[in-house]
Structures are given as structure tokens and as C-alpha cells.
Design a protein around this motif. Structure first.
Motif, PDB file in Angstrom:
ATOM      1  N   UNK A 275       0.922  -1.128   0.035  1.00 48.33           N
ATOM      2  CA  UNK A 275      -0.086  -0.014  -0.078  1.00 48.33           C
ATOM      3  C   UNK A 275       0.970   1.075  -0.100  1.00 48.33           C
ATOM      4  N   UNK A 276       1.917   1.151   0.642  1.00 52.70           N
ATOM      5  CA  UNK A 276       2.686   2.408   0.941  1.00 52.70           C
ATOM      6  C   UNK A 276       3.608   2.593  -0.464  1.00 52.70           C
ATOM      7  N   UNK A 277       3.878   1.545  -1.188  1.00 54.85           N
ATOM      8  CA  UNK A 277       4.448   1.390  -2.413  1.00 54.85           C
ATOM      9  C   UNK A 277       3.424   2.350  -3.443  1.00 54.85           C
ATOM     10  N   UNK A 278       2.143   1.795  -3.429  1.00 48.96           N
ATOM     11  CA  UNK A 278       1.397   2.640  -4.326  1.00 48.96           C
ATOM     12  C   UNK A 278       0.987   3.961  -4.002  1.00 48.96           C
ATOM     13  N   UNK A 279       0.990   4.342  -2.872  1.00 49.24           N
ATOM     14  CA  UNK A 279       0.957   6.027  -2.326  1.00 49.24           C
ATOM     15  C   UNK A 279       2.115   6.456  -2.793  1.00 49.24           C
ATOM     16  N   UNK A 280       3.288   6.128  -2.592  1.00 52.11           N
ATOM     17  CA  UNK A 280       4.544   6.814  -3.032  1.00 52.11           C
ATOM     18  C   UNK A 280       4.647   6.856  -4.363  1.00 52.11           C
ATOM     19  N   UNK A 281       4.155   6.003  -5.199  1.00 58.89           N
ATOM     20  CA  UNK A 281       3.962   6.091  -6.739  1.00 58.89           C
ATOM     21  C   UNK A 281       3.131   7.136  -7.039  1.00 58.89           C
ATOM     22  N   UNK A 282       1.977   7.036  -6.593  1.00 59.79           N
ATOM     23  CA  UNK A 282       1.013   8.414  -6.921  1.00 59.79           C
ATOM     24  C   UNK A 282       1.853   9.612  -6.447  1.00 59.79           C
ATOM     25  N   UNK A 299      -1.612  15.471   1.088  1.00 60.95           N
ATOM     26  CA  UNK A 299      -2.917  15.454   1.536  1.00 60.95           C
ATOM     27  C   UNK A 299      -3.622  14.372   0.590  1.00 60.95           C
ATOM     28  N   UNK A 300      -3.146  14.513  -0.814  1.00 59.90           N
ATOM     29  CA  UNK A 300      -3.944  13.600  -1.834  1.00 59.90           C
ATOM     30  C   UNK A 300      -3.287  12.308  -1.722  1.00 59.90           C
ATOM     31  N   UNK A 301      -2.330  11.927  -1.150  1.00 60.07           N
ATOM     32  CA  UNK A 301      -1.691  10.675  -1.173  1.00 60.07           C
ATOM     33  C   UNK A 301      -1.819  10.085   0.235  1.00 60.07           C
ATOM     34  N   UNK A 302      -2.771  10.670   1.327  1.00 60.16           N
ATOM     35  CA  UNK A 302      -3.027  10.223   2.595  1.00 60.16           C
ATOM     36  C   UNK A 302      -1.885  10.380   3.672  1.00 60.16           C
ATOM     37  N   UNK A 303      -0.993  11.339   3.737  1.00 59.03           N
ATOM     38  CA  UNK A 303       0.095  11.406   4.494  1.00 59.03           C
ATOM     39  C   UNK A 303      -0.429  12.587   5.408  1.00 59.03           C
ATOM     40  N   UNK A 312       9.138   9.752   5.027  1.00 59.38           N
ATOM     41  CA  UNK A 312       8.990   8.722   4.162  1.00 59.38           C
ATOM     42  C   UNK A 312       9.382   8.522   2.802  1.00 59.38           C
ATOM     43  N   UNK A 313       9.364   9.633   2.104  1.00 61.98           N
ATOM     44  CA  UNK A 313       9.970   9.914   0.821  1.00 61.98           C
ATOM     45  C   UNK A 313      11.271   9.588   0.839  1.00 61.98           C
ATOM     46  N   UNK A 314      12.079  10.233   1.827  1.00 57.69           N
ATOM     47  CA  UNK A 314      13.509  10.239   1.844  1.00 57.69           C
ATOM     48  C   UNK A 314      14.042   8.872   2.214  1.00 57.69           C
ATOM     49  N   UNK A 315      13.174   8.286   3.231  1.00 57.87           N
ATOM     50  CA  UNK A 315      13.766   6.858   3.710  1.00 57.87           C
ATOM     51  C   UNK A 315      13.344   5.676   2.578  1.00 57.87           C
ATOM     52  N   UNK A 316      12.636   6.296   1.678  1.00 59.99           N
ATOM     53  CA  UNK A 316      12.511   4.985   0.740  1.00 59.99           C
ATOM     54  C   UNK A 316      13.161   5.454  -0.617  1.00 59.99           C
ATOM     55  N   UNK A 317      13.292   6.771  -0.944  1.00 58.99           N
ATOM     56  CA  UNK A 317      14.077   7.072  -2.282  1.00 58.99           C
ATOM     57  C   UNK A 317      15.611   7.649  -1.951  1.00 58.99           C
TER      58      UNK A 317
END
Length: 341
Positions: A275-282, A299-303, A312-317
Motif C-alpha cells: 500500500x505504501x508503494x502505491x501511495x509513493x508511486x502516486x 494530502x492527496x496521497x494520505x500522509x 517517508x519519501x527520503x527513507x524510501x528514495x
């Protein structure tokens, strides 16, 4: 048909016949036909000089759209070979099985005459129900992806592209994509200038190519597991208030443990990570488009807020969203420079 040497050439370069399903989607039809209308003449005068469009029916009774507005046919079905394309505009899912026999016969005559068939909105469903999509790829909306899989076997829908052109079958997901598919036909038969003019008058910046992704919610995680697909689609349809794993499992009528087993078997991921991958992709898709702040994207991606998305973006990307956006802009600029030279 060839022009007689002593007669002026027919200026019409594109002839389109529309077949409207019961409770068709009005916006999909209107967007498509307005591109033709604007390309057919100079300015906004709407004369059918370079292309023509006709709504077809078994009778002259109005055809009711899903919003209740009726459209009266221009003429009876007749010979499909008088058109360069026959466009089927679909609408509500539960109307697909009610395809009129005369409509199905007309579509088969068109296919036999090698008239390309176009499916708009759920028009792809209608064409497939009529047995006219076997061996073809077709485009459906990400929103109706699961509906298509549940109703049709032996055909793999494409729900991550704006439209699909597969030989003499052209399909799009409806809405704004109808305008882009119409512009593709105008570009092919009349010219790029009229196609761009039509879109610009409709306040659409640029024509989108078939390979461009559908605006909205792409399915980045590919799986054949129906339960996992339904779970991902539920998340996509509620991106701004993303449901938890337990809520998704409850909505799908399975235990959390069963949902986790299916995700592990099909994707090798727990549901929460998928689910987190999908949100980050969006989030990345929104970052690639101008005009949205990090707070808006969060706001549009539920954070919770911008700082939550950034963390979260920095931790992943490995970089912040703003750094990623700048890097994408620099890469696009460099690519344009390479194209020039």
C-alpha cells in the motif's frame, strides 16, 4: 472510392459514425465529438468541412445518457462502410449485456467491411461482448479494471495507458482520454495543426500519446491474484484517506491473515508495504506535474502532512520530494536538448 477527374475532390477527410449505448457517458461522447467539430472548420464555426460525424440508431428515438440527457440519432444504422470509423460509446456497466441485436449485427458488418472500430469508456466491453475484440489489446479505465476482469475471460485489459491502438481496434477509457483519442484520429487524417487547435480551444494543453499513463491512479504492482488486485484498487480509490490492512480485509470479506498470505504469495510483500508503494508511486506522479505543493501532494496521497511525506519519501528514495522533482525536471530538460541536436 476515387475522385472523378472532372469533379472537385471531396474535402471530407474523416467520417465518423457514433453508436451510443443505453445510458452512455455523455462526457466521453461530447469530448470526442467536440474535437471533431473544432477540427472540421476554421475557428469555432462548427461546419463539417474536413470531417463529419453522425449519431446512429435503430430508430430516431432519443438515446438516454447515464445523466439522463437524451441524444437523438441523425440517421439509421445502414451501411457501415460509409464511415472511416465506427465509435461505440459505452457507459454504465450493467447495460453492457443489453446490447441490441441490431447494434451487434451492425458492428459485425463494420468489422467485415474492415471499418476500424473504436471503443470509448466501456465501449471496449461492448465490443468484446459482441465477439469483436478476440486477439486484441484494449484500454479500460483503472476504475473499471476489476469489472473487466470479472466479466471477460481471454482478454487482458490495459489500464495504465491513455488509449490503445491495436490495428483496426482503438480503445480508450473515456472522459478526457476521449478527446485525446479523437485528436489522434484528427492528426492521422487531417493534420497535427487542427488536432492541436481543437485541444487548445477545449483548454487541454497538449495531445497525449497512446503510451502516456492514464491520469489518476496507476497500477504499479502487477499481479494475477484477484484478491490482491481488489485490495490495491480499494486503496487507489481511497488514496486521500487510505484504509488500513484490517479495514481492507474486512471490506473484502476475508481475514487479515488470508489477505497477508495472498500478498506474500503474489507480490512477496506484506499488504502495508504494498500500500505504501502505491501511495509513493502516486506521489511521484503528482510531483512530476507542475502546480502542486508538497503539502497538497501529501494530502492527496494520505500522509499526515508535508513533513510526514518528506520523511517517508527520503527513507524510501534517498532524497526529498523536492530534490526528486528537480532531478526529474533537469532530466526532462536534458532530453529535450538532446532531441534538438
Amino acid at each position: 472510392m476515387r475522385d472523378h477527374p472532372h469533379q472537385p475532390a471531396d474535402p471530407l477527410r474523416l467520417r465518423v459514425g457514433f453508436l451510443l449505448a443505453r445510458r452512455f457517458t455523455l462526457s466521453a461522447f461530447a469530448n470526442f465529438v467536440d474535437v471533431l467539430r473544432l477540427a472540421a472548420d476554421e475557428g469555432d464555426r462548427s461546419r463539417p468541412i474536413r470531417c463529419s460525424w453522425r449519431v446512429l440508431g435503430t430508430s430516431m428515438d432519443p438515446i438516454r445518457s447515464s445523466c439522463g440527457i437524451g441524444v437523438t440519432p441523425d440517421e439509421k444504422l445502414g451501411d457501415p462502410s460509409r464511415f472511416d470509423y465506427v465509435v461505440v460509446v459505452g457507459g454504465l456497466i450493467d447495460e453492457i449485456e443489453r446490447l441490441e441485436p441490431d447494434h451487434a449485427a451492425f458492428l459485425h458488418r463494420a468489422a467485415a467491411a474492415r471499418v476500424p472500430l473504436v471503443g470509448v469508456c466501456t465501449g471496449a466491453f461492448i465490443l468484446h461482448r459482441a465477439g469483436l475484440m478476440d486477439g486484441y489489446r484494449c484500454c479500460v479505465s483503472w476504475f473499471h479494471h476489476e469489472d473487466f476482469l470479472e466479466q471477460f475471460d481471454g482478454l487482458r485489459p490495459v489500464s495504465d495507458r491513455i488509449f490503445v491502438v491495436d490495428r483496426d481496434r482503438l480503445t480508450c477509457s473515456g472522459g478526457a482520454s476521449s478527446a485525446h483519442l479523437a485528436a489522434f484520429l484528427v492528426d492521422r487524417h487531417i493534420g497535427r495543426g487542427p488536432a492541436r487547435k481543437s485541444l487548445h480551444i477545449m483548454i487541454i494543453d497538449e495531445a497525449m500519446a497512446a503510451d502516456d499513463p492514464q491520469p489518476g491512479l496507476p497500477l504499479d504492482l502487477v499481479t494475477d491474484d484477484p484478491l490482491v488486485r481488489r485490495a490495491l484498487l480499494m486503496l487507489q480509490q481511497n488514496m486521500d484517506t487510505p484504509p488500513g490492512v484490517a479495514e481492507v480485509a474486512g471490506h473484502l470479506g476475508v481475514s487479515r491473515r488470508k489477505l497477508e498470505r495472498h500478498f506474500a504469495a503474489s507480490l512477496g510483500l506484506p499488504p502495508a508495504e504494498a500500500f505504501m508503494r502505491v501511495r509513493l508511486s502516486q506521489a511521484r506522479m503528482l510531483l512530476s506535474r507542475p502546480g502542486r505543493s508538497i503539502s497538497q501532494i501529501a494530502a492527496e496521497t494520505g500522509f499526515c502532512d508535508a513533513s510526514h511525506l518528506i520523511r517517508v519519501f527520503r527513507e524510501t528514495m534517498g532524497i526529498t520530494p523536492e530534490q526528486w522533482r528537480r532531478a526529474q525536471g533537469q532530466a526532462a530538460h536534458a532530453a529535450q536538448g538532446d532531441a534538438v541536436f
